[in-house]
Design an enzyme around this catalytic site. Structure first.
Site, mmCIF file in Angstrom:
data_model
loop_
_atom_site.group_PDB
_atom_site.id
_atom_site.type_symbol
_atom_site.label_atom_id
_atom_site.label_comp_id
_atom_site.label_asym_id
_atom_site.label_seq_id
_atom_site.Cartn_x
_atom_site.Cartn_y
_atom_site.Cartn_z
ATOM 1 N N GLU A 105 59.031 30.090 51.003
ATOM 2 C CA GLU A 105 59.698 28.790 50.979
ATOM 3 C C GLU A 105 60.286 28.541 52.349
ATOM 4 O O GLU A 105 60.852 29.451 52.944
ATOM 5 C CB GLU A 105 60.864 28.766 49.978
ATOM 6 C CG GLU A 105 60.467 28.521 48.566
ATOM 7 C CD GLU A 105 60.459 29.808 47.777
ATOM 8 O OE1 GLU A 105 61.133 30.751 48.212
ATOM 9 O OE2 GLU A 105 59.769 29.876 46.750
ATOM 10 N N TYR A 117 53.727 29.000 60.337
ATOM 11 C CA TYR A 117 52.982 29.314 59.111
ATOM 12 C C TYR A 117 51.653 28.562 59.057
ATOM 13 O O TYR A 117 50.629 29.127 58.672
ATOM 14 C CB TYR A 117 53.829 28.963 57.877
ATOM 15 C CG TYR A 117 55.134 29.722 57.780
ATOM 16 C CD1 TYR A 117 55.183 31.091 58.042
ATOM 17 C CD2 TYR A 117 56.318 29.083 57.431
ATOM 18 C CE1 TYR A 117 56.379 31.783 57.957
ATOM 19 C CE2 TYR A 117 57.518 29.779 57.339
ATOM 20 C CZ TYR A 117 57.539 31.127 57.611
ATOM 21 O OH TYR A 117 58.721 31.816 57.528
HETATM 22 C C1 LIG Z 1 60.437 30.522 62.965
HETATM 23 C C2 LIG Z 1 60.571 31.596 64.029
HETATM 24 C C3 LIG Z 1 60.544 32.974 63.376
HETATM 25 C C4 LIG Z 1 59.365 31.484 65.005
HETATM 26 O O1 LIG Z 1 59.435 32.608 65.856
HETATM 27 P P1 LIG Z 1 58.900 32.545 67.348
HETATM 28 O O2 LIG Z 1 58.960 33.932 67.882
HETATM 29 O O3 LIG Z 1 59.603 31.497 68.099
HETATM 30 O O4 LIG Z 1 57.378 32.108 67.061
HETATM 31 P P2 LIG Z 1 56.171 31.982 68.090
HETATM 32 O O5 LIG Z 1 56.671 32.059 69.499
HETATM 33 O O6 LIG Z 1 55.111 32.933 67.677
HETATM 34 O O7 LIG Z 1 55.694 30.500 67.839
HETATM 35 C C5 LIG Z 1 54.753 30.199 66.825
HETATM 36 C C6 LIG Z 1 54.510 28.702 66.777
HETATM 37 O O8 LIG Z 1 55.648 28.049 66.253
HETATM 38 C C7 LIG Z 1 55.804 26.788 66.905
HETATM 39 N N1 LIG Z 1 57.119 26.755 67.512
HETATM 40 C C8 LIG Z 1 57.893 27.778 67.956
HETATM 41 N N2 LIG Z 1 59.065 27.314 68.400
HETATM 42 C C9 LIG Z 1 59.030 25.983 68.236
HETATM 43 C C10 LIG Z 1 59.962 24.941 68.462
HETATM 44 N N3 LIG Z 1 61.172 25.199 68.992
HETATM 45 N N4 LIG Z 1 59.600 23.661 68.128
HETATM 46 C C11 LIG Z 1 58.393 23.393 67.577
HETATM 47 N N5 LIG Z 1 57.475 24.363 67.334
HETATM 48 C C12 LIG Z 1 57.786 25.618 67.665
HETATM 49 C C13 LIG Z 1 54.697 26.665 67.915
HETATM 50 O O9 LIG Z 1 53.650 25.925 67.337
HETATM 51 C C14 LIG Z 1 54.269 28.078 68.123
HETATM 52 O O10 LIG Z 1 52.938 28.226 68.411
HETATM 53 P P3 LIG Z 1 52.314 27.797 69.852
HETATM 54 O O11 LIG Z 1 53.283 28.310 70.870
HETATM 55 O O12 LIG Z 1 51.006 28.494 69.869
HETATM 56 O O13 LIG Z 1 52.240 26.334 69.786
HETATM 57 C C15 LIG Z 1 61.876 31.408 64.874
HETATM 58 O O14 LIG Z 1 61.971 30.060 65.272
HETATM 59 C C16 LIG Z 1 63.127 31.816 64.132
HETATM 60 O O15 LIG Z 1 63.527 32.970 64.167
HETATM 61 N N6 LIG Z 1 63.763 30.847 63.460
HETATM 62 C C17 LIG Z 1 64.980 31.131 62.673
HETATM 63 C C18 LIG Z 1 64.657 31.892 61.425
HETATM 64 C C19 LIG Z 1 63.761 31.080 60.525
HETATM 65 O O16 LIG Z 1 63.944 29.890 60.352
HETATM 66 N N7 LIG Z 1 62.784 31.774 59.913
HETATM 67 C C20 LIG Z 1 61.866 31.159 58.973
HETATM 68 C C21 LIG Z 1 62.495 31.117 57.622
HETATM 69 S S1 LIG Z 1 61.393 30.389 56.423
#
Ligand SMILES: CC(C)(COP(=O)(O)OP(=O)(O)OC[C@H]1O[C@@H](n2cnc3c(N)ncnc32)[C@H](O)[C@@H]1OP(=O)(O)O)[C@@H](O)C(=O)NCCC(=O)NCCS
Length: 144
Positions: A105, A117
């Site tokens: 979710e 995702y």
């Molecule tokens: C969601 C989360 C885990 C992503 O981790 P991350 O290490 O930044 O992910 P990645 O660098 O592998 O990015 C994956 C994709 O997400 C998207 N993305 C990452 N940061 C983004 C931002 N600030 N805005 C929009 N898209 C974004 C991009 O599409 C990216 O792929 P691309 O670079 O090839 O375009 C991170 O933002 C986080 O820790 N968020 C808080 C916790 C959370 O919300 N977890 C999910 C709960 S359901």
């Protein structure tokens, strides 16, 4: 970046204990994670760079279904591919444990997570009204 993915152990958890709320995110606390590490149905992993934990993620199994419980990257290391590495590893673990589907979710406003995702092949299969206080939850599924 030379990121290594390891199975999460109690030492890892102690290492991030103080940082959990401010440097990662506030919705997963130490006690819940500690319980999860003791559960045989859950698998948790950490992403390590230069001996520092930059992210972690976990999945829980119930019969042939897996649920992603959390995935989080340290705030100052986001958007560098760590979330993708963690998610790919969770998917591999789900394959290894013969899950048929992986569910999660996500808050409808959490664009980075939804992108992460979708890029990995998850699809929206439903909405949970007001799952996050006044925000809807999107239910996503990955067919293994
Ligand atoms: C969601 C989360 C885990 C992503 O981790 P991350 O290490 O930044 O992910 P990645 O660098 O592998 O990015 C994956 C994709 O997400 C998207 N993305 C990452 N940061 C983004 C931002 N600030 N805005 C929009 N898209 C974004 C991009 O599409 C990216 O792929 P691309 O670079 O090839 O375009 C991170 O933002 C986080 O820790 N968020 C808080 C916790 C959370 O919300 N977890 C999910 C709960 S359901």
């Amino acid at each position: 970046m030379n990121i290594e993915i390891e199975k999460m152990n109690k030492n890892h958890l102690e290492e991030i204990k103080e940082a959990l709320e401010n440097e990662f995110d506030d919705f997963w606390n130490y006690n819940i994670l500690k319980e999860e590490l003791n559960s045989s149905n859950s698998k948790y992993i950490v992403a390590i760079l230069n001996k520092e934990i930059m992210g972690f993620a976990g999945v829980k199994f119930a019969l042939d279904q897996a649920d992603i419980m959390n995935i989080v990257t340290r705030k100052d290391y986001r958007n560098k591919g760590i979330g993708t590495l963690l998610l790919n590893e969770l998917i591999s673990i789900c394959k290894e444990f013969k899950a048929n589907s992986i569910f999660l979710e996500v808050n409808e406003d959490n664009k980075p997570a939804i992108k992460l995702y979708e890029k990995a092949g998850f699809e929206s299969v439903g909405i949970r009204k007001n799952y996050y206080k006044d925000k809807n939850g999107i239910v996503m599924r990955y067919v293994v």
